[in-house]
Design a protein around this motif. Structure first.
Motif, PDB file in Angstrom:
ATOM      1  N   VAL A  48      -4.332  -0.896  -7.147  1.00  0.00           N
ATOM      2  CA  VAL A  48      -4.099  -2.312  -6.874  1.00  0.00           C
ATOM      3  C   VAL A  48      -4.461  -2.540  -5.416  1.00  0.00           C
ATOM      4  CG1 VAL A  48      -2.395  -4.167  -6.769  1.00  0.00           C
ATOM      5  CG2 VAL A  48      -2.283  -2.479  -8.608  1.00  0.00           C
ATOM      6  N   ILE A  49      -5.376  -3.486  -5.176  1.00  0.00           N
ATOM      7  CA  ILE A  49      -5.842  -3.711  -3.797  1.00  0.00           C
ATOM      8  C   ILE A  49      -5.190  -4.990  -3.275  1.00  0.00           C
ATOM      9  CG2 ILE A  49      -7.846  -3.800  -2.286  1.00  0.00           C
ATOM     10  CD1 ILE A  49      -9.521  -2.636  -4.496  1.00  0.00           C
ATOM     11  N   TYR A  50      -3.988  -4.834  -2.778  1.00  0.00           N
ATOM     12  CA  TYR A  50      -3.207  -5.954  -2.239  1.00  0.00           C
ATOM     13  C   TYR A  50      -2.636  -5.483  -0.905  1.00  0.00           C
ATOM     14  CZ  TYR A  50       0.218  -9.816  -2.194  1.00  0.00           C
ATOM     15  OH  TYR A  50       0.957 -10.942  -1.877  1.00  0.00           O
ATOM     16  N   PRO A  51      -3.138  -6.025   0.201  1.00  0.00           N
ATOM     17  CA  PRO A  51      -2.771  -5.481   1.509  1.00  0.00           C
ATOM     18  C   PRO A  51      -1.258  -5.454   1.771  1.00  0.00           C
ATOM     19  CG  PRO A  51      -4.604  -7.024   1.725  1.00  0.00           C
ATOM     20  CD  PRO A  51      -4.143  -7.095   0.297  1.00  0.00           C
ATOM     21  N   ALA A  52      -0.498  -6.302   1.090  1.00  0.00           N
ATOM     22  CA  ALA A  52       0.952  -6.320   1.336  1.00  0.00           C
ATOM     23  C   ALA A  52       1.678  -5.172   0.642  1.00  0.00           C
ATOM     24  CB  ALA A  52       1.540  -7.654   0.867  1.00  0.00           C
ATOM     25  N   LEU A  53       0.968  -4.444  -0.213  1.00  0.00           N
ATOM     26  CA  LEU A  53       1.584  -3.371  -0.994  1.00  0.00           C
ATOM     27  C   LEU A  53       1.589  -2.089  -0.161  1.00  0.00           C
ATOM     28  CD1 LEU A  53       2.563  -3.227  -3.982  1.00  0.00           C
ATOM     29  CD2 LEU A  53       0.269  -2.420  -4.556  1.00  0.00           C
ATOM     30  N   PRO A  54       2.764  -1.526   0.119  1.00  0.00           N
ATOM     31  CA  PRO A  54       2.797  -0.292   0.920  1.00  0.00           C
ATOM     32  C   PRO A  54       1.899   0.772   0.286  1.00  0.00           C
ATOM     33  CG  PRO A  54       5.012  -1.171   0.660  1.00  0.00           C
ATOM     34  CD  PRO A  54       4.122  -2.009  -0.215  1.00  0.00           C
ATOM     35  N   ALA A  92     -15.330   1.383  -6.611  1.00  0.00           N
ATOM     36  CA  ALA A  92     -13.885   1.549  -6.744  1.00  0.00           C
ATOM     37  C   ALA A  92     -13.546   2.544  -7.839  1.00  0.00           C
ATOM     38  CB  ALA A  92     -13.230   0.197  -7.011  1.00  0.00           C
ATOM     39  N   GLY A  93     -14.563   3.030  -8.572  1.00  0.00           N
ATOM     40  CA  GLY A  93     -14.324   4.042  -9.594  1.00  0.00           C
ATOM     41  C   GLY A  93     -13.999   3.475 -10.964  1.00  0.00           C
ATOM     42  N   GLY A  94     -14.100   2.171 -11.112  1.00  0.00           N
ATOM     43  CA  GLY A  94     -13.819   1.565 -12.417  1.00  0.00           C
ATOM     44  C   GLY A  94     -14.002   0.072 -12.333  1.00  0.00           C
ATOM     45  N   PRO A  95     -13.916  -0.613 -13.480  1.00  0.00           N
ATOM     46  CA  PRO A  95     -14.102  -2.067 -13.468  1.00  0.00           C
ATOM     47  C   PRO A  95     -12.969  -2.767 -12.711  1.00  0.00           C
ATOM     48  CG  PRO A  95     -13.546  -1.261 -15.682  1.00  0.00           C
ATOM     49  CD  PRO A  95     -13.669  -0.062 -14.814  1.00  0.00           C
ATOM     50  N   CYS A  96     -13.313  -3.882 -12.085  1.00  0.00           N
ATOM     51  CA  CYS A  96     -12.346  -4.594 -11.238  1.00  0.00           C
ATOM     52  C   CYS A  96     -12.009  -5.966 -11.812  1.00  0.00           C
ATOM     53  CB  CYS A  96     -12.908  -4.806  -9.834  1.00  0.00           C
ATOM     54  SG  CYS A  96     -13.352  -3.290  -9.005  1.00  0.00           S
ATOM     55  N   LEU A  97     -10.771  -6.361 -11.607  1.00  0.00           N
ATOM     56  CA  LEU A  97     -10.321  -7.715 -11.919  1.00  0.00           C
ATOM     57  C   LEU A  97      -9.815  -8.337 -10.629  1.00  0.00           C
ATOM     58  CD1 LEU A  97      -8.080  -6.931 -15.049  1.00  0.00           C
ATOM     59  CD2 LEU A  97     -10.487  -7.653 -15.044  1.00  0.00           C
ATOM     60  N   ARG A  98      -9.879  -9.668 -10.557  1.00  0.00           N
ATOM     61  CA  ARG A  98      -9.220 -10.362  -9.454  1.00  0.00           C
ATOM     62  C   ARG A  98      -8.163 -11.281 -10.042  1.00  0.00           C
ATOM     63  NH1 ARG A  98     -12.172 -14.501  -5.380  1.00  0.00           N
ATOM     64  NH2 ARG A  98     -11.789 -15.907  -7.143  1.00  0.00           N
ATOM     65  N   LEU A 134     -12.935 -11.046  -2.229  1.00  0.00           N
ATOM     66  CA  LEU A 134     -13.267 -10.357  -3.473  1.00  0.00           C
ATOM     67  C   LEU A 134     -12.748  -8.906  -3.414  1.00  0.00           C
ATOM     68  CD1 LEU A 134     -14.757 -11.586  -5.847  1.00  0.00           C
ATOM     69  CD2 LEU A 134     -16.883 -10.601  -4.987  1.00  0.00           C
ATOM     70  N   THR A 135     -12.872  -8.284  -2.249  1.00  0.00           N
ATOM     71  CA  THR A 135     -12.588  -6.851  -2.152  1.00  0.00           C
ATOM     72  C   THR A 135     -11.446  -6.525  -1.183  1.00  0.00           C
ATOM     73  OG1 THR A 135     -14.517  -6.839  -0.690  1.00  0.00           O
ATOM     74  CG2 THR A 135     -14.813  -6.000  -2.918  1.00  0.00           C
ATOM     75  N   PHE A 136     -10.968  -7.499  -0.453  1.00  0.00           N
ATOM     76  CA  PHE A 136      -9.695  -7.416   0.273  1.00  0.00           C
ATOM     77  C   PHE A 136      -9.634  -6.385   1.404  1.00  0.00           C
ATOM     78  CE2 PHE A 136      -9.143  -9.136  -3.938  1.00  0.00           C
ATOM     79  CZ  PHE A 136      -8.648 -10.380  -3.611  1.00  0.00           C
ATOM     80  N   GLU A 137     -10.780  -6.052   2.006  1.00  0.00           N
ATOM     81  CA  GLU A 137     -10.730  -5.212   3.197  1.00  0.00           C
ATOM     82  C   GLU A 137     -10.073  -6.017   4.323  1.00  0.00           C
ATOM     83  OE1 GLU A 137     -13.506  -5.916   1.525  1.00  0.00           O
ATOM     84  OE2 GLU A 137     -14.716  -4.117   1.233  1.00  0.00           O
ATOM     85  N   GLY A 186      -6.840  -7.697  -5.873  1.00  0.00           N
ATOM     86  CA  GLY A 186      -7.746  -7.005  -6.779  1.00  0.00           C
ATOM     87  C   GLY A 186      -7.037  -5.898  -7.551  1.00  0.00           C
ATOM     88  N   VAL A 187      -7.542  -5.622  -8.748  1.00  0.00           N
ATOM     89  CA  VAL A 187      -7.015  -4.555  -9.587  1.00  0.00           C
ATOM     90  C   VAL A 187      -8.203  -3.728 -10.082  1.00  0.00           C
ATOM     91  CG1 VAL A 187      -5.759  -4.006 -11.708  1.00  0.00           C
ATOM     92  CG2 VAL A 187      -5.090  -5.998 -10.348  1.00  0.00           C
ATOM     93  N   VAL A 188      -8.126  -2.405  -9.923  1.00  0.00           N
ATOM     94  CA  VAL A 188      -9.170  -1.524 -10.436  1.00  0.00           C
ATOM     95  C   VAL A 188      -8.620  -0.834 -11.679  1.00  0.00           C
ATOM     96  CG1 VAL A 188     -10.763   0.348  -9.902  1.00  0.00           C
ATOM     97  CG2 VAL A 188      -9.900  -1.123  -8.047  1.00  0.00           C
TER      98      VAL A 188
END
Ligand SMILES: *Cc1c(COP(=O)(O)O)cnc(C)c1O
Length: 395
Positions: A289-295, A365-371, A164-167, A315-317
Motif C-alpha cells: 500500500v503506497i500511502y505516505p501516512a502509513l508507517p 511495483a512488481g504487480g498491477p496497481c490500483l489508485r 499516481l505513484t505517491f513519491e 496507491g495499492v499494488v
C-alpha cells in the motif's frame, strides 16, 4: 491578484471559516455573493483614467478580480502563507500558467518524472515548441537533483507526493539547490492542499492547486489556484491579466464554499484512508500500500518530517493477477466508482499503469496497481465493498 491581509486568525480551521469574506460589504450576508459583472462604469474621466492605471479601489473590468474571485484568492493566499493568489479555470491552467510566466526560449526546465500526465504533455508539446528545453528528473533525487541542472535551468516543477505513484520529494533540499543556481521552484500541491503542506515554509516559490479536487470537494466545479511568493507575484499577475484567464465568479463562489468545510473534510478523508490502507495492507491479495501516512510505507519518513496531514488518495499494488480478474473486481464495485478525478466526497477506484508514462526513471511495483480515493462514506461500507471486490478477484 489579492494581497493577504494583515489582521486575520492564524489557526487553519479558523482561517478556513473566516478568511475571504466581509459581511459589511454585502448587506450583512455571511458569504461574498456571486458577483457578476463585465463592464464597470465610472462617473468621471479622472476616475476612468485612475482605473486604467490600476489606481482605483475597485477594478477596471470584470476580468481583473471581481469580489468573489478576489476573496477566494485572498483567502487561499493567506491560508497557504503565500503573498498573492490567482484563480484560473482549471487545475491544468494552474500548473501551466506559471511555466509560461517564468520561462522563455533558451531556458531549461526540470520536471519530476512523477508529474500529472497533462502537465507533462503541455511541457513536451508546447514549451518545447516555444524553445524551452525540458528534462525529467527522478522524484526521489532530493539534493542529487543538482546533477540534472544546466547553466540555463530556470524552473524546477515538482509534485509531491506524485498523484499516481505517491513519491514524497525532499522539497527543501530541491529548493536549496534550485535557489543556489538562480532557479524557481513550482510545486503542484494538490494532494496535500494548503492545509497539509506549507509550501512557502519549505522553499517553494509558486504553489499550484487543482481546487477541482479537495477545495471544491463535491465533484462539481473545475477550478485552479496559483499561489505565489512576493518575488514571483509580478510575473504571474502580468500573465494572468494579459492572457485573460480568470476563473468565473460562480466557480470561485463554490471554491469559497468548499473552503469552509475543507479542514473537517480532510480530517475525515485522512482518518478513513488510514483505516482502509491498514485493512488493505493485511489482505493476502495486496503486496504493497503506497500511502505516505502509513508507517513503514515508501516516503513515510519525509512525509512525517514535512507534512501536517495526509488526504484520501493512495496507491495499492496487487500480487500478479490476470487483467480479467481485476476487471471483474472493479466492474462490480457498488460504492467505489471509476473516474479520473478525486477530492470529492465520494470514493473512487481505478487501475493505473504508471510504467507507460515515465521517461527518466523506471516504475516497477512488481504487480498491477490500483489508485483509491477514500471519500466520506462510512468505512465499514467501503470495506464491505472492497471485500466483495476481492471475492470477485479470486473468481
Ligand atoms: C486533477 C489534477 C490537476 C488538474 O486539475 P483540473 O482541474 O482537472 O484541470 C493538476 N494536478 C493534479 C495533481 C491533479 O490531480
Amino acid at each position: 491578484m489579492s494581497q493577504a491581509s494583515a489582521k486575520t486568525p492564524r489557526r487553519p480551521a479558523t482561517q478556513a471559516a473566516h478568511l475571504g469574506r466581509d459581511p459589511a460589504q454585502f448587506l450583512g450576508a455571511v458569504n461574498t455573493p456571486v458577483f457578476r459583472a463585465s463592464t464597470i462604469v465610472f462617473p468621471t474621466v479622472a476616475e476612468l483614467e485612475a482605473a486604467a492605471r490600476g489606481d482605483h479601489p475597485g477594478i477596471s473590468y470584470g476580468l481583473h478580480g471581481l469580489p468573489t474571485v478576489r476573496d477566494l484568492q485572498a483567502a487561499v493566499a493567506e491560508l497557504e502563507g503565500g503573498h498573492a493568489a490567482f484563480a484560473v479555470p482549471s487545475g491544468l491552467t494552474a500548473t501551466t500558467l506559471p511555466l509560461l510566466a517564468l520561462l522563455r526560449a533558451g531556458d531549461h526546465l526540470l520536471v519530476t518524472d512523477s508529474v500529472y500526465g497533462p502537465t507533462r504533455r503541455f511541457c513536451d508539446l508546447h514549451l518545447r515548441r516555444f524553445g524551452v528545453e525540458v528534462d525529467y528528473y527522478d522524484p526521489l533525487a532530493g539534493a542529487a537533483i543538482e546533477r540534472a541542472f544546466k547553466p540555463n535551468t530556470r524552473v524546477v516543477f515538482t509534485e509531491s507526493p506524485g498523484s499516481l505513484t505517491f513519491e514524497v520529494q525532499d522539497i527543501p533540499a530541491i529548493a536549496e539547490v534550485a535557489h543556489a543556481r538562480g532557479a524557481k521552484v513550482v510545486l503542484d500541491n494538490t494532494w496535500a492542499t494548503p492545509l497539509f503542506f506549507r509550501a512557502f515554509d519549505h522553499g517553494v516559490d509558486v504553489s499550484v492547486h487543482a481546487a477541482t479536487k479537495y477545495l471544491g470537494g463535491h465533484s462539481d466545479v473545475l477550478l485552479g489556484l496559483i499561489v505565489t511568493n512576493a518575488a514571483t507575484q509580478p510575473q504571474l499577475q502580468r500573465l494572468w491579466t494579459d492572457i485573460g484567464v480568470t476563473a468565473s465568479t460562480d466557480d470561485c463562489f463554490l471554491g469559497l464554499r468548499g473552503l469552509r468545510t475543507l479542514p473537517l473534510r480532510l480530517e475525515r478523508h485522512q482518518r478513513s484512508a488510514l483505516e482502509i490502507a491498514r485493512w488493505l495492507q493485511a489482505r493476502p491479495e495486496v503486496s504493497e500500500v503506497i500511502y505516505p501516512a502509513l508507517p513503514g510505507a515508501r516516503g513515510h519518513e519525509l512525509w512525517k518530517r514535512d507534512f501536517t496531514g495526509a488526504t484520501g488518495l493512495f496507491g495499492v499494488v496487487l500480487h500478479p493477477v490476470a487483467k480479467a480478474r481485476i476487471d471483474a473486481m472493479l466492474d462490480g464495485m457498488q460504492l467505489f466508482a471509476m473516474g479520473w478525478s478525486w477530492g470529492g466526497f465520494e470514493s473512487l477506484i481505478i487501475p493505473i499503469a504508471p510504467e507507460h508514462v515515465r521517461t527518466a526513471t523506471r516504475w516497477d511495483a512488481g504487480g498491477p496497481c490500483l489508485r483509491l480515493h477514500v471519500g466520506l462514506e462510512d468505512t465499514a461500507d467501503l470495506i464491505d465493498d472492497l471485500a466483495a471486490g476481492f471475492a470477485r478477484l479470486a473468481g
